[in-house]
Motif scaffolding. Structure first.
Motif, PDB file in Angstrom:
ATOM      1  N   ASP A   1       0.860  -1.194   0.000  1.00 41.26           N
ATOM      2  CA  ASP A   1       0.000   0.000   0.000  1.00 41.26           C
ATOM      3  C   ASP A   1       0.896   1.243   0.000  1.00 41.26           C
ATOM      4  O   ASP A   1       1.141   1.838   1.052  1.00 41.26           O
ATOM      5  CB  ASP A   1      -0.858  -0.065   1.268  1.00 41.26           C
ATOM      6  CG  ASP A   1      -2.093   0.821   1.213  1.00 41.26           C
ATOM      7  OD1 ASP A   1      -2.587   1.093   0.109  1.00 41.26           O
ATOM      8  OD2 ASP A   1      -2.571   1.214   2.297  1.00 41.26           O
TER       9      ASP A   1
ATOM     10  N   THR B   1      -1.467  -1.207  -4.092  1.00 40.19           N
ATOM     11  CA  THR B   1      -2.623  -0.309  -3.995  1.00 40.19           C
ATOM     12  C   THR B   1      -2.119   1.110  -3.761  1.00 40.19           C
ATOM     13  O   THR B   1      -1.163   1.322  -3.012  1.00 40.19           O
ATOM     14  CB  THR B   1      -3.579  -0.708  -2.843  1.00 40.19           C
ATOM     15  OG1 THR B   1      -2.827  -0.852  -1.639  1.00 40.19           O
ATOM     16  CG2 THR B   1      -4.322  -1.996  -3.150  1.00 40.19           C
TER      17      THR B   1
ATOM     18  N   ASN C   1      -3.772   5.310  -3.362  1.00 37.74           N
ATOM     19  CA  ASN C   1      -4.976   6.130  -3.187  1.00 37.74           C
ATOM     20  C   ASN C   1      -4.525   7.585  -3.302  1.00 37.74           C
ATOM     21  O   ASN C   1      -3.312   7.865  -3.365  1.00 37.74           O
ATOM     22  CB  ASN C   1      -5.673   5.806  -1.846  1.00 37.74           C
ATOM     23  CG  ASN C   1      -4.823   6.138  -0.638  1.00 37.74           C
ATOM     24  OD1 ASN C   1      -4.074   7.109  -0.630  1.00 37.74           O
ATOM     25  ND2 ASN C   1      -4.930   5.342   0.409  1.00 37.74           N
TER      26      ASN C   1
ATOM     27  N   LYS D   1      -9.808   1.927  -9.104  1.00 38.12           N
ATOM     28  CA  LYS D   1     -10.343   1.978  -7.738  1.00 38.12           C
ATOM     29  C   LYS D   1     -11.453   3.022  -7.692  1.00 38.12           C
ATOM     30  O   LYS D   1     -11.234   4.185  -8.063  1.00 38.12           O
ATOM     31  CB  LYS D   1      -9.195   2.371  -6.802  1.00 38.12           C
ATOM     32  CG  LYS D   1      -9.299   1.832  -5.401  1.00 38.12           C
ATOM     33  CD  LYS D   1      -7.992   2.147  -4.668  1.00 38.12           C
ATOM     34  CE  LYS D   1      -8.013   1.710  -3.257  1.00 38.12           C
ATOM     35  NZ  LYS D   1      -6.853   2.233  -2.522  1.00 38.12           N
TER      36      LYS D   1
ATOM     37  N   PHE E   1     -11.892  -1.512   5.212  1.00 36.09           N
ATOM     38  CA  PHE E   1     -10.837  -0.778   5.908  1.00 36.09           C
ATOM     39  C   PHE E   1     -10.811  -1.141   7.395  1.00 36.09           C
ATOM     40  O   PHE E   1     -11.646  -0.675   8.168  1.00 36.09           O
ATOM     41  CB  PHE E   1     -11.079   0.735   5.755  1.00 36.09           C
ATOM     42  CG  PHE E   1     -10.549   1.332   4.475  1.00 36.09           C
ATOM     43  CD1 PHE E   1     -10.560   0.622   3.289  1.00 36.09           C
ATOM     44  CD2 PHE E   1     -10.041   2.630   4.461  1.00 36.09           C
ATOM     45  CE1 PHE E   1     -10.076   1.185   2.107  1.00 36.09           C
ATOM     46  CE2 PHE E   1      -9.552   3.203   3.298  1.00 36.09           C
ATOM     47  CZ  PHE E   1      -9.572   2.482   2.109  1.00 36.09           C
TER      48      PHE E   1
ATOM     49  N   ARG F   1      -9.335   1.907  10.020  1.00 36.22           N
ATOM     50  CA  ARG F   1     -10.213   3.073  10.224  1.00 36.22           C
ATOM     51  C   ARG F   1     -11.422   2.719  11.079  1.00 36.22           C
ATOM     52  O   ARG F   1     -11.981   3.592  11.742  1.00 36.22           O
ATOM     53  CB  ARG F   1     -10.621   3.666   8.876  1.00 36.22           C
ATOM     54  CG  ARG F   1      -9.430   4.288   8.171  1.00 36.22           C
ATOM     55  CD  ARG F   1      -9.809   5.130   6.985  1.00 36.22           C
ATOM     56  NE  ARG F   1      -8.627   5.365   6.166  1.00 36.22           N
ATOM     57  CZ  ARG F   1      -8.589   6.165   5.125  1.00 36.22           C
ATOM     58  NH1 ARG F   1      -9.672   6.829   4.759  1.00 36.22           N
ATOM     59  NH2 ARG F   1      -7.465   6.322   4.435  1.00 36.22           N
TER      60      ARG F   1
ATOM     61  N   ALA G   1      -7.822  -4.039   3.859  1.00 36.16           N
ATOM     62  CA  ALA G   1      -7.091  -2.772   3.681  1.00 36.16           C
ATOM     63  C   ALA G   1      -7.044  -1.998   4.998  1.00 36.16           C
ATOM     64  O   ALA G   1      -7.634  -2.412   5.994  1.00 36.16           O
ATOM     65  CB  ALA G   1      -7.772  -1.941   2.598  1.00 36.16           C
ATOM     66  N   SER G   2      -6.348  -0.880   4.950  1.00 38.42           N
ATOM     67  CA  SER G   2      -6.145  -0.057   6.150  1.00 38.42           C
ATOM     68  C   SER G   2      -5.537  -0.917   7.267  1.00 38.42           C
ATOM     69  O   SER G   2      -5.978  -0.895   8.399  1.00 38.42           O
ATOM     70  CB  SER G   2      -7.477   0.569   6.581  1.00 38.42           C
ATOM     71  OG  SER G   2      -7.292   1.495   7.615  1.00 38.42           O
TER      72      SER G   2
ATOM     73  N   ARG H   1      -2.725  -1.786   9.787  1.00 37.70           N
ATOM     74  CA  ARG H   1      -1.787  -0.928  10.530  1.00 37.70           C
ATOM     75  C   ARG H   1      -0.746  -1.729  11.306  1.00 37.70           C
ATOM     76  O   ARG H   1       0.175  -1.143  11.866  1.00 37.70           O
ATOM     77  CB  ARG H   1      -2.572  -0.054  11.515  1.00 37.70           C
ATOM     78  CG  ARG H   1      -3.733   0.741  10.895  1.00 37.70           C
ATOM     79  CD  ARG H   1      -3.277   2.079  10.377  1.00 37.70           C
ATOM     80  NE  ARG H   1      -4.362   2.770   9.685  1.00 37.70           N
ATOM     81  CZ  ARG H   1      -5.351   3.409  10.308  1.00 37.70           C
ATOM     82  NH1 ARG H   1      -5.394   3.459  11.626  1.00 37.70           N
ATOM     83  NH2 ARG H   1      -6.285   4.017   9.599  1.00 37.70           N
TER      84      ARG H   1
ATOM     85  N   THR I   1      -3.506  -5.638   1.897  1.00 38.90           N
ATOM     86  CA  THR I   1      -2.598  -4.579   1.459  1.00 38.90           C
ATOM     87  C   THR I   1      -2.124  -3.815   2.681  1.00 38.90           C
ATOM     88  O   THR I   1      -2.914  -3.421   3.540  1.00 38.90           O
ATOM     89  CB  THR I   1      -3.244  -3.639   0.420  1.00 38.90           C
ATOM     90  OG1 THR I   1      -2.217  -2.767  -0.094  1.00 38.90           O
ATOM     91  CG2 THR I   1      -4.383  -2.795   0.972  1.00 38.90           C
TER      92      THR I   1
HETATM   93  C1  E4P Z   1      -5.908   0.710   0.491  1.00 41.87           C
HETATM   94  O1  E4P Z   1      -6.425   0.469  -0.564  1.00 41.87           O
HETATM   95  C2  E4P Z   1      -6.259   1.874   1.314  1.00 41.87           C
HETATM   96  O2  E4P Z   1      -6.208   3.024   0.535  1.00 41.87           O
HETATM   97  C3  E4P Z   1      -5.375   2.001   2.506  1.00 41.87           C
HETATM   98  O3  E4P Z   1      -5.122   0.694   3.016  1.00 41.87           O
HETATM   99  C4  E4P Z   1      -5.895   2.934   3.557  1.00 41.87           C
HETATM  100  O4  E4P Z   1      -5.124   2.820   4.726  1.00 41.87           O
HETATM  101  P1  E4P Z   1      -5.199   3.918   5.895  1.00 41.87           P
HETATM  102  O5  E4P Z   1      -6.552   3.818   6.534  1.00 41.87           O
HETATM  103  O6  E4P Z   1      -4.112   3.527   6.841  1.00 41.87           O
HETATM  104  O7  E4P Z   1      -4.993   5.250   5.250  1.00 41.87           O
END
Ligand code: E4P
Length: 217
Positions: free
Chosen positions: A6, A26, A28, A83, A129, A132, A163-164, A166, A183
């Motif tokens: 990512d 990925t 963004n 996306k 996500f 988040r 995704a997202s 951490r 990712t």
């Molecule tokens: C992946 O496609 C997302 O854009 C990404 O994992 C967002 O991660 P974040 O919430 O840490 O910004």
């Protein structure tokens, strides 16, 4: 489990790619901004470096412009996944673009109902996500499990792209649940190697190597 990285940082992608750790990338708008690069230029470089899907996000919010942007992004390379956000217009764009044979990653997913809609609209990937949701004191991992369960009930082909992410624990939990792809930023992927007992064990071996003057070369 497939590993996507990512980031839009070329050097970081190349380092992990050389180790066979990159099944896709990925990006963004925030990651493109962080890179300081032009979106088309940097995405083209990433696509040339990596064989797997490279997600590039549209900037518009209405379906027609998203579709036009998606078509332009898809011209960059064959491995582009367009996306789009999980809005009604995003779903319309997903339906059209996936109908044209383009890979589509539906992003900003925060509920299993949203994930069902994305699958019905022909999404290649759904991006729930995790971090988040954790940020607002909900359990992002519950969402991954919920989507896995619902998709398996109906054999939906849309791939769950956790995704997202951490932390290394997020990766492991997503793998336990059966997310198809995860990712994560390069630092999280690298952190997966860490274990204090590995460090402790290596310290002990190094002391014995020095004490016994063990040499191989
Ligand atoms: C992946 O496609 C997302 O854009 C990404 O994992 C967002 O991660 P974040 O919430 O840490 O910004």
């Amino acid at each position: 489990m497939k590993f996507f990285v990512d980031t839009a940082e070329i050097d970081a992608i190349a380092e992990l790619n050389d180790l066979g750790m990159v099944d896709g990338v990925t990006t963004n708008p925030s990651l493109i901004k962080k890179s300081g690069r032009d979106i088309i230029e940097v995405t083209k470089e990433i696509c040339a470096l990596v064989d797997g899907p490279v997600s590039a996000e549209v900037t518009a919010t209405d379906a027609d412009t998203m579709i036009a942007e998606g078509r332009k992004l898809a011209e960059i390379a064959e491995n582009i996944a367009v996306k789009v956000p999980l809005t009604w217009d995003g779903l319309k764009a997903c339906k059209v673009l996936s109908g044209e044979g383009k890979m589509v990653n539906v992003t900003l997913c925060f509920s299993a109902n949203q994930a069902i809609l994305a699958a019905k609209a022909g999404a290649t990937f759904i991006s729930p996500f995790i971090g988040r949701l954790d940020d607002i004191n909900l359990d992002g991992m519950d969402l991954i499990a919920d989507i896995r369960n619902v998709y398996d009930n109906y054999a939906f082909e849309t791939q769950i792209l956790a995704a997202s992410i951490r932390s290394a624990n997020h990766v492991l939990e997503s793998a336990r649940i059966g997310a198809d792809v995860m990712t994560a930023p390069p630092a999280v992927i690298k952190a997966m190697v860490n274990h204090p007992l590995t460090d402790k064990g290596l310290d002990a071996f190094l002391k014995d190597i020095a004490a016994a003057e063990i040499k191989i070369l």
